[in-house]
Design a protein around this motif. Structure first.
Motif, short mmCIF file in Angstrom:
data_model
loop_
_atom_site.label_atom_id
_atom_site.label_comp_id
_atom_site.label_asym_id
_atom_site.label_seq_id
_atom_site.Cartn_x
_atom_site.Cartn_y
_atom_site.Cartn_z
N PRO A 143 0.73 -1.10 0.06
CA PRO A 143 0.06 -0.01 -0.11
C PRO A 143 0.97 1.29 -0.02
CG PRO A 143 -0.70 -1.54 1.59
CD PRO A 143 0.50 -1.96 1.23
N ASP A 144 0.38 2.40 -0.78
CA ASP A 144 1.15 3.39 -1.06
C ASP A 144 2.25 3.64 -2.01
OD1 ASP A 144 -0.14 5.19 0.73
OD2 ASP A 144 0.86 4.91 2.31
N ALA A 145 2.61 2.39 -2.36
CA ALA A 145 3.72 2.46 -3.41
C ALA A 145 3.31 3.16 -4.64
CB ALA A 145 4.26 0.96 -3.59
N GLY A 146 2.06 3.20 -4.95
CA GLY A 146 1.59 4.19 -6.04
C GLY A 146 0.56 3.20 -6.97
N THR B 64 -2.87 2.70 -7.40
CA THR B 64 -3.90 3.47 -7.50
C THR B 64 -3.54 4.60 -8.68
OG1 THR B 64 -4.77 3.16 -5.48
CG2 THR B 64 -6.02 4.50 -6.86
N THR B 65 -2.52 5.38 -8.41
CA THR B 65 -1.88 6.24 -9.31
C THR B 65 -1.63 5.73 -10.60
OG1 THR B 65 -1.09 7.48 -7.26
CG2 THR B 65 -0.41 8.32 -9.21
N LEU B 66 -0.86 4.55 -10.54
CA LEU B 66 -0.42 4.06 -11.77
C LEU B 66 -1.73 3.38 -12.68
CD1 LEU B 66 2.01 3.22 -13.61
CD2 LEU B 66 1.94 1.02 -12.36
N LEU C 228 9.61 0.62 -10.96
CA LEU C 228 10.36 1.40 -9.81
C LEU C 228 9.74 2.78 -9.67
CD1 LEU C 228 13.74 -0.20 -9.98
CD2 LEU C 228 12.10 -0.65 -8.33
N ASN C 229 8.63 2.96 -8.98
CA ASN C 229 7.94 4.31 -8.81
C ASN C 229 8.65 5.36 -8.05
OD1 ASN C 229 5.62 5.79 -9.67
ND2 ASN C 229 4.51 5.08 -7.78
N LYS C 230 8.01 6.53 -8.17
CA LYS C 230 8.36 7.85 -7.51
C LYS C 230 9.83 8.13 -7.65
CE LYS C 230 4.87 6.58 -3.87
NZ LYS C 230 4.50 6.79 -2.66
N ASP D 62 10.68 10.91 -9.18
CA ASP D 62 10.55 11.94 -9.24
C ASP D 62 11.05 12.72 -7.53
OD1 ASP D 62 7.97 10.99 -8.46
OD2 ASP D 62 7.54 13.04 -7.75
N ARG D 63 11.30 11.62 -6.59
CA ARG D 63 11.55 12.24 -5.35
C ARG D 63 13.05 11.45 -4.76
NH1 ARG D 63 6.75 11.22 -1.46
NH2 ARG D 63 7.48 9.10 -1.60
N PRO D 64 13.63 12.15 -3.88
CA PRO D 64 14.71 11.59 -3.49
C PRO D 64 14.57 10.04 -3.23
CG PRO D 64 14.59 13.54 -2.44
CD PRO D 64 13.37 13.32 -3.17
N ALA E 175 4.70 7.64 -11.45
CA ALA E 175 3.39 7.47 -11.91
C ALA E 175 2.40 8.90 -11.87
CB ALA E 175 2.52 6.43 -11.07
N LEU E 176 2.94 9.78 -10.66
CA LEU E 176 2.20 11.03 -10.49
C LEU E 176 2.50 11.74 -11.60
CD1 LEU E 176 0.72 12.37 -8.31
CD2 LEU E 176 2.93 13.18 -7.47
N THR E 177 3.71 11.87 -12.00
CA THR E 177 4.13 12.99 -13.30
C THR E 177 3.89 12.16 -14.68
OG1 THR E 177 6.38 12.42 -13.02
CG2 THR E 177 5.57 14.27 -11.88
P1 G4P Z 1 -1.46 2.65 -3.57
O1 G4P Z 1 -2.86 2.62 -4.35
O2 G4P Z 1 -0.65 1.89 -3.84
O3 G4P Z 1 -1.84 2.59 -2.16
O4 G4P Z 1 -0.87 4.11 -3.61
P2 G4P Z 1 -1.39 5.35 -4.46
O5 G4P Z 1 -1.45 5.18 -5.58
O6 G4P Z 1 -2.64 5.88 -3.53
O7 G4P Z 1 -0.12 6.56 -3.81
C1 G4P Z 1 -0.05 6.46 -2.69
C2 G4P Z 1 0.84 8.11 -2.22
O8 G4P Z 1 1.96 8.02 -3.29
C3 G4P Z 1 -0.34 9.21 -3.04
O9 G4P Z 1 0.07 10.41 -2.25
C4 G4P Z 1 0.21 9.33 -4.27
O10 G4P Z 1 -0.05 10.78 -4.68
C5 G4P Z 1 1.61 9.42 -4.00
N1 G4P Z 1 2.36 9.01 -5.26
C6 G4P Z 1 2.09 7.93 -6.21
N2 G4P Z 1 2.95 7.94 -7.25
C7 G4P Z 1 3.83 8.85 -7.22
C8 G4P Z 1 4.98 9.29 -7.75
O11 G4P Z 1 5.41 8.84 -8.67
N3 G4P Z 1 5.83 10.38 -7.15
C9 G4P Z 1 5.45 10.89 -6.06
N4 G4P Z 1 6.07 11.75 -5.44
N5 G4P Z 1 4.49 10.39 -5.46
C10 G4P Z 1 3.61 9.39 -5.80
P3 G4P Z 1 -1.05 10.87 -1.14
O12 G4P Z 1 -0.28 12.34 -0.60
O13 G4P Z 1 -1.26 9.66 -0.06
O14 G4P Z 1 -2.44 11.18 -1.80
P4 G4P Z 1 -2.77 12.33 -2.72
O15 G4P Z 1 -3.13 13.28 -1.86
O16 G4P Z 1 -1.57 12.68 -3.49
O17 G4P Z 1 -3.78 11.82 -3.57
#
Ligand code: G4P
Length: 524
Positions: free
Chosen positions: A25-28, A30-32, A145-147, A149-151, A260-262
């Motif tokens: 959970p939180d790895a991304g 839903t976003t992906l 390998l997600n995120k 964009d962050r350190p 995934a976010l960007t």
């Molecule tokens: P999940 O379904 O695996 O539990 O993860 P989810 O996609 O909900 O992502 C968990 C948190 O990580 C979210 O932030 C989401 O915006 C962030 N996130 C996902 N992908 C990336 C990425 O590639 N880069 C960065 N920097 N963050 C990412 P949140 O604060 O919990 O929710 P929200 O307020 O952004 O919606």
């Protein structure tokens, strides 16, 4: 009469890619998922739709209250969207923090999985088992390998971790340029070209991508490019090359870097899914004989869920089509009872949202409403009999005794327990002498108990009390060994509704000793 469209099944199957995303959970995840829909053109109103739908689900169903409180998702759903000239079926796995059998069952209906890792965290312990199960099943695994964009962590160290912990070798298909946190783009190791990404606000639209040849990239990206080139030479040196056979056998995992976010790297991943992941292939029946894709319709149920819609009190069986052409309204045969089964109510289900499905092909998933008597692992078919191999259940590792808090609600308690047992939310273990009074609930992951307790109270009106037991390990046994086991200290024998006998032990050490001292006992 033979269905004239049946012959199309091979061509339709070839267009399909059916996969699941697995992650902590939180790895991304839903976003992906959201971004896949965006790139599939199925999300016209911009990002946020998957979350918005989740929100609606939470508002209308009790379980979703639990999902919200605990940050887990209980219901599995299926999304279908077109991509290029393919049809992609994304099976959503419940986002339990720990391993659940439910997730495993969903994976039996997938032809591949995408493992999403937070690049700053790597593999998190609770999810390890899930990845191990994929590995053991030989499921082709792509890694994202997600995120980036962050350190985050060093990419080579992350690859080592994946290799050491799950035993699958990650083979980078793309390689990041720029450290985590200063992500410029990726080099595609297949052709050496650099894809430069440009950020758009919260990834609401597809990220603009620019294909840059290596000479220009070296000029424009400076040290970040030089570092990437050095790392790529290292990878080439250790022979980290992609091999289709090893990927299909689940031994190597094509690996992608992105955010995934960007939206960085999302298109490359989706392209790889279509290009590398296998299309549905003939599924083997109980005897190991594959049912050709163009045989008459057949499919197996990988999930049953009751009461998804509280106002209807229905029961939905999720079926993966394995062969032929499914048409809503056809009357098929339920292999286990040999009874006819009418498919008038066939849906795609996404939480509370349902759409009628008129037809489906191998690889597709159909939600059949009011599928009484149909259980997880069962087969439905048309014309030519087939029964696919059932879905194996795991030996539970956590055990609790369940008792109704209010003895006046015993009837509700019994009904609820039976339902949860049928759905496989928990394994219900009964002592032959005590019957239904105080069953032992067995689970592979403890989160399964939370779901059971919540549903018993809110859906069946039977609040329960769970008390811990001293058992920690279970093995199947048979009727011949059961009396001797029952007579031993620290061992109990329980029965499951499917007739399996399980012997429960207080410690693995105890089990080992018994195995050594009593080779005549059947424990497996
Ligand atoms: P999940 O379904 O695996 O539990 O993860 P989810 O996609 O909900 O992502 C968990 C948190 O990580 C979210 O932030 C989401 O915006 C962030 N996130 C996902 N992908 C990336 C990425 O590639 N880069 C960065 N920097 N963050 C990412 P949140 O604060 O919990 O929710 P929200 O307020 O952004 O919606």
């Amino acid at each position: 009469m033979a269905d004239p469209a049946r012959g199309d099944a091979v061509a339709q199957a070839a267009r399909r890619r059916t996969f699941a995303i697995i992650s902590h959970p939180d790895a991304g995840k839903t976003t992906l998922t959201e971004k896949f829909l965006l790139y599939g053109g199925a999300l016209s109103s911009g990002a946020g739709s998957v979350k918005a739908r989740e929100g609606r689900r939470s508002a209308t169903s009790d379980w979703m209250e639990l999902e919200q409180q605990r940050g887990i998702s209980v219901t599995s759903t299926v999304l279908q969207f077109p991509y290029r000239d393919h049809v992609v079926n994304l099976l959503d796995t419940p986002g339990h923090r720990d391993f659940s059998e439910d997730t495993y069952r969903v994976l039996t209906a997938a032809d591949a999985a995408v493992m999403v890792l937070d690049a700053a965290k790597g593999i998190e312990p609770q999810t390890l088992k899930l990845f191990e199960v994929c590995r053991a099943q030989g499921l082709p695994l792509l890694t994202f390998l997600n995120k980036w964009d962050r350190p985050g962590r060093d990419p080579l160290a992350l690859l080592d971790e994946i290799h050491d912990q799950i035993g699958v070798s990650p083979v980078p298909v793309t390689w990041p340029v720029g450290l985590a946190g200063d992500f410029r783009g990726v080099v595609d190791r297949r052709d050496g070209r650099f894809t430069r990404f440009t950020r758009v606000a919260r990834g609401a639209t597809e990220a603009p991508e620019e294909l840059v040849d290596p000479a220009r990239a070296a000029d424009e990206e400076g040290a970040a490019w030089d570092d990437a080139v050095e790392e790529l030479a290292l990878l080439d040196g250790v022979g980290a090359d992609f091999d289709t056979e090893l990927f299909l056998g689940g031994e190597v995992s094509p690996t992608f870097f992105g955010s995934a976010l960007t939206n960085f790297g999302v298109r490359l991943l989706l392209d790889a899914l279509v290009d590398l992941a296998p299309a549905p292939s003939p599924r083997a029946d109980e005897a190991g004989k594959p049912r050709p894709l163009d045989a008459p319709f057949s499919g197996f149920v990988f999930k049953v869920q009751a009461n998804m819609d509280r106002s209807h009190r229905d029961r939905i069986a999720f079926l993966r089509v394995c062969s032929g052409h499914f048409e809503r309204g056809m009357v098929v045969t339920h292999a286990q009872t040999q009874r006819p089964f009418a498919t008038k109510y066939a849906h795609t289900v996404f939480g509370q949202e349902r759409e009628t499905v008129e037809e489906a092909w191998p690889g597709d998933v159909v939600g059949l409403v009011n599928a009484t008597d149909v259980r997880v692992g069962d087969t439905l078919y048309l014309d030519e009999h087939v029964a696919f191999a059932g879905i194996p259940s795991f030996a539970p590792e956590h055990f609790s005794v369940a008792r109704p808090r209010d003895t006046g609600r015993f009837k509700q308690f019994r009904r609820g327990i039976a339902q949860l047992d049928e759905e496989g939310v928990v394994q219900v273990l009964r002592d032959p002498d005590l019957g239904d009074q105080a069953p032992v609930l067995g689970a592979v992951g403890p989160m399964q108990f939370d779901v059971a307790v919540h549903r018993l109270e809110h859906e069946f009106g039977a609040p329960v009390e769970l008390s811990p037991t001293s058992y920690s390990v279970a093995r199947r046994t048979d009727a011949a060994s059961a009396p001797a086991l029952r007579a031993m200290r620290g061992v109990a024998v329980f029965g499951r509704a499917d007739g399996t006998l399980l012997a429960l032990f207080e410690s693995p050490y105890w089990l080992d000793r018994l195995l050594a001292d009593h080779p005549e006992l059947k424990l497996y």
